[in-house]
Design a protein around this motif. Structure first.
Motif, PDB file in Angstrom:
ATOM      1  N   VAL A 187      -1.450  -7.543  -7.367  1.00  0.00           N
ATOM      2  CA  VAL A 187      -0.981  -7.034  -6.080  1.00  0.00           C
ATOM      3  C   VAL A 187      -1.284  -5.546  -5.970  1.00  0.00           C
ATOM      4  O   VAL A 187      -1.779  -5.063  -4.948  1.00  0.00           O
ATOM      5  CB  VAL A 187       0.529  -7.289  -5.910  1.00  0.00           C
ATOM      6  CG1 VAL A 187       1.051  -6.632  -4.636  1.00  0.00           C
ATOM      7  CG2 VAL A 187       0.825  -8.785  -5.896  1.00  0.00           C
ATOM      8  N   VAL A 188      -0.996  -4.810  -7.044  1.00  0.00           N
ATOM      9  CA  VAL A 188      -1.271  -3.375  -7.068  1.00  0.00           C
ATOM     10  C   VAL A 188      -2.771  -3.124  -6.972  1.00  0.00           C
ATOM     11  O   VAL A 188      -3.228  -2.237  -6.237  1.00  0.00           O
ATOM     12  CB  VAL A 188      -0.688  -2.734  -8.343  1.00  0.00           C
ATOM     13  CG1 VAL A 188      -1.103  -1.266  -8.443  1.00  0.00           C
ATOM     14  CG2 VAL A 188       0.830  -2.867  -8.361  1.00  0.00           C
ATOM     15  N   SER A 189      -3.554  -3.908  -7.706  1.00  0.00           N
ATOM     16  CA  SER A 189      -5.006  -3.716  -7.705  1.00  0.00           C
ATOM     17  C   SER A 189      -5.597  -3.913  -6.315  1.00  0.00           C
ATOM     18  O   SER A 189      -6.495  -3.175  -5.898  1.00  0.00           O
ATOM     19  CB  SER A 189      -5.665  -4.680  -8.700  1.00  0.00           C
ATOM     20  OG  SER A 189      -5.250  -4.388 -10.028  1.00  0.00           O
ATOM     21  N   ARG A 190      -5.081  -4.915  -5.573  1.00  0.00           N
ATOM     22  CA  ARG A 190      -5.572  -5.127  -4.196  1.00  0.00           C
ATOM     23  C   ARG A 190      -5.248  -3.927  -3.317  1.00  0.00           C
ATOM     24  O   ARG A 190      -6.088  -3.482  -2.519  1.00  0.00           O
ATOM     25  CB  ARG A 190      -4.964  -6.403  -3.612  1.00  0.00           C
ATOM     26  CG  ARG A 190      -5.586  -7.684  -4.124  1.00  0.00           C
ATOM     27  CD  ARG A 190      -5.220  -8.872  -3.259  1.00  0.00           C
ATOM     28  NE  ARG A 190      -3.782  -9.143  -3.287  1.00  0.00           N
ATOM     29  CZ  ARG A 190      -3.190  -9.926  -4.171  1.00  0.00           C
ATOM     30  NH1 ARG A 190      -3.923 -10.520  -5.123  1.00  0.00           N
ATOM     31  NH2 ARG A 190      -1.899 -10.147  -4.128  1.00  0.00           N
ATOM     32  N   SER A 191      -4.030  -3.415  -3.449  1.00  0.00           N
ATOM     33  CA  SER A 191      -3.657  -2.246  -2.651  1.00  0.00           C
ATOM     34  C   SER A 191      -4.494  -1.035  -3.040  1.00  0.00           C
ATOM     35  O   SER A 191      -4.918  -0.265  -2.172  1.00  0.00           O
ATOM     36  CB  SER A 191      -2.168  -1.937  -2.834  1.00  0.00           C
ATOM     37  OG  SER A 191      -1.369  -2.861  -2.143  1.00  0.00           O
ATOM     38  N   VAL A 192      -4.748  -0.853  -4.329  1.00  0.00           N
ATOM     39  CA  VAL A 192      -5.562   0.274  -4.779  1.00  0.00           C
ATOM     40  C   VAL A 192      -6.954   0.187  -4.183  1.00  0.00           C
ATOM     41  O   VAL A 192      -7.510   1.193  -3.704  1.00  0.00           O
ATOM     42  CB  VAL A 192      -5.619   0.332  -6.323  1.00  0.00           C
ATOM     43  CG1 VAL A 192      -6.689   1.319  -6.789  1.00  0.00           C
ATOM     44  CG2 VAL A 192      -4.255   0.721  -6.892  1.00  0.00           C
ATOM     45  N   ARG A 193      -7.551  -1.013  -4.193  1.00  0.00           N
ATOM     46  CA  ARG A 193      -8.888  -1.169  -3.607  1.00  0.00           C
ATOM     47  C   ARG A 193      -8.874  -0.804  -2.122  1.00  0.00           C
ATOM     48  O   ARG A 193      -9.777  -0.120  -1.629  1.00  0.00           O
ATOM     49  CB  ARG A 193      -9.386  -2.604  -3.799  1.00  0.00           C
ATOM     50  CG  ARG A 193      -9.842  -2.915  -5.212  1.00  0.00           C
ATOM     51  CD  ARG A 193     -10.647  -4.199  -5.258  1.00  0.00           C
ATOM     52  NE  ARG A 193      -9.857  -5.350  -4.867  1.00  0.00           N
ATOM     53  CZ  ARG A 193      -9.142  -6.090  -5.714  1.00  0.00           C
ATOM     54  NH1 ARG A 193      -9.110  -5.770  -7.012  1.00  0.00           N
ATOM     55  NH2 ARG A 193      -8.461  -7.133  -5.291  1.00  0.00           N
ATOM     56  N   THR A 194      -7.852  -1.252  -1.412  1.00  0.00           N
ATOM     57  CA  THR A 194      -7.734  -0.936   0.011  1.00  0.00           C
ATOM     58  C   THR A 194      -7.615   0.563   0.229  1.00  0.00           C
ATOM     59  O   THR A 194      -8.286   1.146   1.103  1.00  0.00           O
ATOM     60  CB  THR A 194      -6.504  -1.644   0.618  1.00  0.00           C
ATOM     61  OG1 THR A 194      -6.672  -3.060   0.521  1.00  0.00           O
ATOM     62  CG2 THR A 194      -6.306  -1.259   2.077  1.00  0.00           C
ATOM     63  N   ASP A 222       0.836  -1.201   0.000  1.00  0.00           N
ATOM     64  CA  ASP A 222       0.000   0.000   0.000  1.00  0.00           C
ATOM     65  C   ASP A 222       0.875   1.256   0.000  1.00  0.00           C
ATOM     66  O   ASP A 222       0.604   2.221  -0.726  1.00  0.00           O
ATOM     67  CB  ASP A 222      -0.909   0.023   1.235  1.00  0.00           C
ATOM     68  CG  ASP A 222      -1.770  -1.223   1.353  1.00  0.00           C
ATOM     69  OD1 ASP A 222      -2.095  -1.820   0.306  1.00  0.00           O
ATOM     70  OD2 ASP A 222      -2.098  -1.588   2.498  1.00  0.00           O
ATOM     71  N   TRP A 223       1.931   1.223   0.817  1.00  0.00           N
ATOM     72  CA  TRP A 223       2.840   2.366   0.866  1.00  0.00           C
ATOM     73  C   TRP A 223       3.531   2.578  -0.476  1.00  0.00           C
ATOM     74  O   TRP A 223       3.699   3.711  -0.931  1.00  0.00           O
ATOM     75  CB  TRP A 223       3.882   2.176   1.956  1.00  0.00           C
ATOM     76  CG  TRP A 223       5.062   3.091   1.798  1.00  0.00           C
ATOM     77  CD1 TRP A 223       6.351   2.738   1.535  1.00  0.00           C
ATOM     78  CD2 TRP A 223       5.056   4.529   1.862  1.00  0.00           C
ATOM     79  NE1 TRP A 223       7.149   3.852   1.424  1.00  0.00           N
ATOM     80  CE2 TRP A 223       6.370   4.968   1.626  1.00  0.00           C
ATOM     81  CE3 TRP A 223       4.050   5.473   2.088  1.00  0.00           C
ATOM     82  CZ2 TRP A 223       6.722   6.318   1.618  1.00  0.00           C
ATOM     83  CZ3 TRP A 223       4.404   6.819   2.084  1.00  0.00           C
ATOM     84  CH2 TRP A 223       5.716   7.227   1.845  1.00  0.00           C
ATOM     85  N   ARG A 224       3.910   1.526  -1.117  1.00  0.00           N
ATOM     86  CA  ARG A 224       4.593   1.658  -2.414  1.00  0.00           C
ATOM     87  C   ARG A 224       3.684   2.321  -3.445  1.00  0.00           C
ATOM     88  O   ARG A 224       4.141   3.121  -4.260  1.00  0.00           O
ATOM     89  CB  ARG A 224       5.065   0.281  -2.891  1.00  0.00           C
ATOM     90  CG  ARG A 224       6.204  -0.280  -2.062  1.00  0.00           C
ATOM     91  CD  ARG A 224       6.425  -1.754  -2.296  1.00  0.00           C
ATOM     92  NE  ARG A 224       7.550  -2.239  -1.506  1.00  0.00           N
ATOM     93  CZ  ARG A 224       7.834  -3.515  -1.319  1.00  0.00           C
ATOM     94  NH1 ARG A 224       7.064  -4.457  -1.856  1.00  0.00           N
ATOM     95  NH2 ARG A 224       8.867  -3.873  -0.584  1.00  0.00           N
ATOM     96  N   VAL A 225       2.403   1.975  -3.393  1.00  0.00           N
ATOM     97  CA  VAL A 225       1.452   2.622  -4.303  1.00  0.00           C
ATOM     98  C   VAL A 225       1.316   4.097  -3.957  1.00  0.00           C
ATOM     99  O   VAL A 225       1.375   4.966  -4.841  1.00  0.00           O
ATOM    100  CB  VAL A 225       0.075   1.920  -4.250  1.00  0.00           C
ATOM    101  CG1 VAL A 225      -0.957   2.707  -5.058  1.00  0.00           C
ATOM    102  CG2 VAL A 225       0.177   0.489  -4.785  1.00  0.00           C
ATOM    103  N   LEU A 226       1.148   4.415  -2.676  1.00  0.00           N
ATOM    104  CA  LEU A 226       1.067   5.818  -2.262  1.00  0.00           C
ATOM    105  C   LEU A 226       2.303   6.589  -2.689  1.00  0.00           C
ATOM    106  O   LEU A 226       2.216   7.713  -3.206  1.00  0.00           O
ATOM    107  CB  LEU A 226       0.914   5.909  -0.741  1.00  0.00           C
ATOM    108  CG  LEU A 226      -0.422   5.531  -0.118  1.00  0.00           C
ATOM    109  CD1 LEU A 226      -0.322   5.595   1.401  1.00  0.00           C
ATOM    110  CD2 LEU A 226      -1.538   6.436  -0.623  1.00  0.00           C
TER     111      LEU A 226
END
Length: 211
Positions: free
Chosen positions: A84-91, A56-60
């Motif tokens: 993996v990115v899509s799951r973090s984006v949803r979160t 999540d942090w990496r996406v942010l």
């Protein structure tokens, strides 16, 4: 693989085999262990302190550098599967930290005000963790390390292309003059031996990309 009931004896090699990789001289070993420990420990800290995982942090962090990019772009830059990115984006969307703007053919991602605020809170922790990781290196050594890592990073496309090359072709074109990190043991004795974010944007703000 033995079938059930197969009582044939299997030889157990209880000593290191004669030809093996010397881990101390094998760069992927060091890179993998460092990445694993950094990722695992960072995730624990960020979950405890901020309620987000390391992905999540990496996406942010990436959206702070490149607002309006897509999940596929983040996936490509971080070198992780898009799922993996899509799951973090949803979160992050569910928590109001990331917003989605739909345009023809694209879903563009942006930090919200809450996302920017969280990013500002994480950055000092990320930088402190980087200092712990690089303890004992002076400024010149850190600069040299980063330059070498950027050069290694630049080799990743060739490595990925090699993974898609048929094995027989790789074997026939392999350059045997390159470094040999295997250990050849011909005696009877054992001679075996011995926070930047996860993506490197060397053209972007150095501080903002650290994890």
């Amino acid at each position: 693989m033995r079938e059930p009931g197969d009582d044939r004896r299997v030889r157990l090699r209880r000593r290191p085999i004669p030809q093996r990789i010397d881990r101390e001289q094998y760069a992927p070993y060091h890179l993998a262990v460092i990445a694993n420990v950094v990722s695992s420990s960072t995730s624990q800290v960020y979950l405890r302190e901020f309620g987000i995982g390391v992905n999540d942090w990496r996406v942010l962090s990436h959206l702070a550098l490149e607002p309006g990019c897509t999940a596929q772009t983040v996936s490509n830059e971080l070198g992780v599967d898009k799922s993996v990115v899509s799951r973090s984006v949803r979160t992050l969307v569910d928590r109001g930290l990331v917003g989605v703007e739909t345009t023809p053919g694209f879903r563009r991602l942006y930090l919200t005000d809450a996302g920017v605020d969280l990013h500002k809170r994480v950055v000092p922790v990320a930088l402190q963790r980087e200092r712990l990781l690089l303890a004992g290196l002076d400024d010149a050594e850190v600069a040299q390390l980063l330059e070498l890592l950027r050069r290694v990073h630049a080799n990743l496309p060739a490595l990925a292309a090699g993974d898609r090359t048929p094995r027989t072709h790789r074997d026939s074109t392999h350059d045997h003059s390159t470094h040999d990190h295997s250990t050849h043991d011909h005696s009877t004795h054992d001679h075996s031996t011995h926070d930047h974010s996860t993506h490197d944007h060397s053209t972007h703000d150095h501080q903002e990309s650290r994890a």
